[in-house]
Design a protein around this motif. Structure first.
Motif, short mmCIF file in Angstrom:
data_model
loop_
_atom_site.label_atom_id
_atom_site.label_comp_id
_atom_site.label_asym_id
_atom_site.label_seq_id
_atom_site.Cartn_x
_atom_site.Cartn_y
_atom_site.Cartn_z
N UNK A 211 0.83 -1.21 0.00
CA UNK A 211 0.00 0.00 0.00
C UNK A 211 0.86 1.26 0.00
N UNK A 212 1.95 1.25 0.75
CA UNK A 212 2.85 2.39 0.79
C UNK A 212 3.48 2.62 -0.59
N UNK A 213 3.91 1.55 -1.22
CA UNK A 213 4.53 1.68 -2.54
C UNK A 213 3.54 2.14 -3.61
N UNK A 214 2.27 1.83 -3.41
CA UNK A 214 1.27 2.28 -4.37
C UNK A 214 0.92 3.76 -4.20
N UNK A 215 1.36 4.32 -3.11
CA UNK A 215 1.15 5.75 -2.90
C UNK A 215 -0.10 6.14 -2.30
#
Length: 97
Positions: free
Chosen positions: A93-97
């Protein structure tokens, strides 16, 4: 992810968030189903998303695989701890922004 269509990214984020919500509420079946949906959705979008940003695709592509591995899906290992599963979903989720 910036080059990917917002609707596709939103759909992926929704499935990952659903998996987290189900895990936190103790719904193991829902959590597993959402992880499977994440895999299927990501794979289905590969042909349209990958050409939009190879670097972004490669970076993010490793994350769903890590999530699946924590569930023992598409990998030979047994499922990992719920804490590890949550850690990998949060990273995605963090990498997806």
């Amino acid at each position: 992810m910036k080059k990917f269509p917002p609707a596709e990214v939103a759909a992926l984020k929704t499935v990952a968030s659903t998996s987290l919500r189900d895990a936190r509420s103790g719904n193991a079946t829902g959590t597993h189903a959402a992880a499977r949906s994440l895999r299927d959705l990501w794979d289905a979008d590969q042909a349209s998303l990958q050409p939009l940003g190879q670097t972004g695709w490669t970076s993010i592509d490793a994350q769903p695989d890590k999530v699946l591995k924590t569930f023992g899906m598409d990998h030979s290992n047994p499922p990992m701890s719920p804490a590890r599963q949550e850690k990998e979903r949060n990273a995605l989720l963090t990498d997806m922004g």
